[in-house]
Design a protein around this motif. Structure first.
Motif, PDB file in Angstrom:
ATOM      1  N   VAL A 144       8.738   4.943 -27.525  1.00 19.83           N
ATOM      2  CA  VAL A 144       7.797   6.030 -27.265  1.00 19.83           C
ATOM      3  C   VAL A 144       7.270   5.852 -25.853  1.00 19.83           C
ATOM      4  O   VAL A 144       6.499   4.928 -25.573  1.00 19.83           O
TER       5      VAL A 144
ATOM      6  N   PRO B 194      -2.295   3.705 -26.864  1.00 20.14           N
ATOM      7  CA  PRO B 194      -1.433   2.894 -27.735  1.00 20.14           C
ATOM      8  C   PRO B 194      -1.401   3.339 -29.190  1.00 20.14           C
ATOM      9  O   PRO B 194      -0.344   3.321 -29.820  1.00 20.14           O
TER      10      PRO B 194
ATOM     11  N   GLY C 103       5.707   6.952 -33.027  1.00 17.10           N
ATOM     12  CA  GLY C 103       6.937   6.220 -33.281  1.00 17.10           C
ATOM     13  C   GLY C 103       7.194   5.994 -34.756  1.00 17.10           C
ATOM     14  O   GLY C 103       8.337   6.085 -35.231  1.00 17.10           O
TER      15      GLY C 103
ATOM     16  N   ALA D 276       0.588   6.605 -29.681  1.00 13.92           N
ATOM     17  CA  ALA D 276       1.994   6.337 -29.382  1.00 13.92           C
ATOM     18  C   ALA D 276       2.656   5.584 -30.534  1.00 13.92           C
ATOM     19  O   ALA D 276       3.793   5.892 -30.926  1.00 13.92           O
ATOM     20  N   THR D 277       1.964   4.595 -31.082  1.00 15.50           N
ATOM     21  CA  THR D 277       2.515   3.846 -32.215  1.00 15.50           C
ATOM     22  C   THR D 277       2.699   4.748 -33.420  1.00 15.50           C
ATOM     23  O   THR D 277       3.740   4.704 -34.098  1.00 15.50           O
TER      24      THR D 277
ATOM     25  N   ASP E 106       4.868   6.745 -23.390  1.00 20.77           N
ATOM     26  CA  ASP E 106       3.536   7.354 -23.471  1.00 20.77           C
ATOM     27  C   ASP E 106       3.048   7.793 -22.084  1.00 20.77           C
ATOM     28  O   ASP E 106       2.031   7.318 -21.585  1.00 20.77           O
TER      29      ASP E 106
ATOM     30  N   THR F  11       6.350   0.840 -28.000  1.00 19.90           N
ATOM     31  CA  THR F  11       5.495   1.728 -27.218  1.00 19.90           C
ATOM     32  C   THR F  11       5.524   1.296 -25.753  1.00 19.90           C
ATOM     33  O   THR F  11       5.404   0.114 -25.437  1.00 19.90           O
TER      34      THR F  11
END
Length: 314
Positions: free
Chosen positions: A44, A78, A85, A81-82, A46, A15
């Motif tokens: 990713v 975060p 992914g 975004a995680t 973000d 991320t």
């Protein structure tokens, strides 16, 4: 046998939010893994505004990578975004990586090895910081001392095990757990208890350091004590509310951890006094009483919100 590339095909989910100065070193550490690079790398981006996305595209092209891809999205934080992914990844194992962290060259090998040796769906190694001298790793011992959680949910709530770049998790298990709790800003706080709540989940932890982060990175979340303490507490509270069926032992473990944190850390860092919700919660938890414990935990969140800059998910 090379467990990382054969028995444990791994997707590294990285991320990225405004981490341009760290991206080359982060990527090169992934490519330098013993036994070969990961089967897949998913970046990713973000919503970076510092050119991180453009730099990643250049780094991937320069290194001739065909197993890496970039997913771009508006800034969401975060956790989202995680999770994005993890959904985009195609390999059965996930190695989460913060973009400013450096993995030890043996990280995937030893994490995968311990997962295989103990039949784990989630395994954590140790993490630490590096200074101006750069990242330096001690070689792992011949046999790591991995502690397997006897009662995954209770142990997860009692230890507050967290971290992203220091874990390896089965993708199916991560997705079954709902991934990161997007109601909490720091993405990794809820992974351990949420995975622990999946029936049959096995979790292990060892101390040997497998990743290092920059000690002088000013924007790093781990430098914000108010945010960390707040999100650890909020994670526990939300988990308790999500699982009203939890046994008394698990609830008491969570309450004691939150109350101890509020009183001891709140007193040291934020000047909390004896006439406070923190002290009342601490005394009640120490006595093993669960009366209105969720309300007491929620009351302690105000300590951290008043004590520093605490960011909330969008």
């Amino acid at each position: 046998m090379d467990r990382t590339s054969r028995e444990f095909p791994v997707a590294c989910v990285v991320t990225v939010f405004n981490k341009a100065p760290y991206l080359a070193a982060c990527l090169d550490a992934l490519l330098a893994q013993e036994g070969g690079p990961p089967a897949e790398i998913v970046f990713v981006d973000d919503g970076s505004t510092d050119g991180s996305g453009e730099l990643l595209r250049r780094l991937i092209a320069e290194r001739g990578l065909t197993t890496a891809k970039i997913v771009s999205q508006a800034n969401a934080g975060p956790g989202p975004a995680t999770n994005r992914g993890a959904r985009e990844a195609t390999q059965p194992w996930l190695k989460l990586v913060d973009a400013d962290d450096i993995l030890a060259p043996f990280a995937l090998r030893v994490l995968a090895g311990e997962a295989a040796r103990h039949d784990l769906g989630l395994v954590y190694g140790g993490m630490d910081w590096y200074g101006p001298e750069g990242p330096r790793f001690a070689p792992p011992p011949a046999e790591l001392r991995t502690r397997v959680f006897a009662d995954p949910v209770t142990d997860a709530l009692a230890t507050c095990q967290s971290g992203a770049s220091n874990l390896l998790v089965a993708r199916a298990l991560f997705l079954a757990a709902g991934g990161c709790d997007e109601r909490v800003f720091i993405q990794d706080q809820g992974i351990c208890p949420r995975v622990a709540a999946v029936p049959g989940a096995r979790i292990g932890v060892f101390d040997h350091v497998v990743c290092l982060g920059p000690a002088d990175e000013p924007g790093r979340l781990m430098k914000n004590q108010a945010q960390i303490l707040h999100d650890e507490t909020l994670t526990a509270l939300l988990f308790l509310r999500d699982h009203p069926e939890l046994a008394r032992a698990a609830r008491l473990a969570a309450f004691r951890c939150c109350a101890d944190r509020a009183w001891k850390r709140g007193r040291k860092l934020f000047g909390v006094g004896p006439i406070s919700a923190a002290h009342a919660a601490y005394l009640q938890a120490k006595a093993g009483v669960l009366w209105r414990h969720e309300e007491w935990i929620e009351a302690t969140l105000a300590i951290y919100r008043a004590g520093g800059r605490v960011r909330r998910p969008a």
